[in-house]
Design an enzyme around this catalytic site. Sequence first.
Site, short mmCIF file in Angstrom:
data_model
loop_
_atom_site.label_atom_id
_atom_site.label_comp_id
_atom_site.label_asym_id
_atom_site.label_seq_id
_atom_site.Cartn_x
_atom_site.Cartn_y
_atom_site.Cartn_z
N ASP A 110 -2.13 -6.04 -1.20
CA ASP A 110 -1.32 -6.55 -2.31
C ASP A 110 -0.71 -7.90 -1.94
O ASP A 110 -0.56 -8.22 -0.76
CB ASP A 110 -0.18 -5.57 -2.61
CG ASP A 110 -0.69 -4.22 -3.08
OD1 ASP A 110 -1.85 -4.14 -3.54
OD2 ASP A 110 0.07 -3.24 -2.97
N1 URA Z 1 -1.52 0.32 -0.09
C1 URA Z 1 -0.69 -0.41 -0.89
O1 URA Z 1 0.09 0.15 -1.64
N2 URA Z 1 -0.78 -1.74 -0.85
C2 URA Z 1 -1.62 -2.41 -0.02
O2 URA Z 1 -1.63 -3.64 -0.01
C3 URA Z 1 -2.46 -1.64 0.81
C4 URA Z 1 -2.38 -0.27 0.75
#
Ligand code: URA
Length: 249
Positions: A110
């Site tokens: 993310d």
């Molecule tokens: N899980 C999440 O919630 N975000 C990420 O970036 C990776 C795994």
Amino acid sequence: MKEKAEKLRLDKALAHIGIGSRKEVKQLVRSGCVLVNGTPATKSDMIIDAAVDELLVNGEAVRYREFIYLLMNKPQGVLSATEDRNDKVIIDLLEPEYAAFEPFPVGRLDKDTEGLLLLTNDGQLAHRLLSPKKHVPKTYFARVAGEVSEADGKQFAAGVELDDGYKTLPAQLEILSAGSESEIRLTIYEGKFHQVKRMFAAVGKSVTYLKRIRMGDLELDPALALGEYRELSEAELAGLQNFKARREN
Ligand code: URA
């Protein structure tokens, strides 16, 4: 052991490793700046064996390779993408000599997640690492608002139901500290969208900081500051490739 021959055109080889466009490479050859095994190349379309021929451009030794493998410590605020109209993307963090290989991220983090991101132009390796059938483990460090408990760990080990009804595969929770804010490590074997945040949401808690620290056998290098990257060592690359082999057996 003798390396396998790797025959290709000189201009293609030099353009691939970011020496310049094909046109620029032709110009370099014409001006006598490219030596192959000590002799100035006269034709930019000559066939070289990249496994054995020594290449010199403007007096500097250069090495052809088809693939690159980069380990990046992704910072927050940057997208795990190759391009975006509005936001900065991880490719913007690369030196031109690495960007020339046109690498892409193996999986996504993310925008507000930090940590280990593998970038490569090796589509086959990426595909194998991302294949849902391979169950390549990914370990995250997280800070979580609220007191994470052994009961949460039991739920994660059994699989929790996400907001869209999907039941996660068994995952391992390690509680590092528990209080009004908790610190944990979580290992998951799949990669659903926002998975870690949604798993905590499923047990009524919210993730306030997330960082990936491991994928397969590959660990985040503590020497890499946020936004920095380096090439994988041969051992790290072999580890990823063998990891795949282990799971396939
Ligand atoms: N899980 C999440 O919630 N975000 C990420 O970036 C990776 C795994």
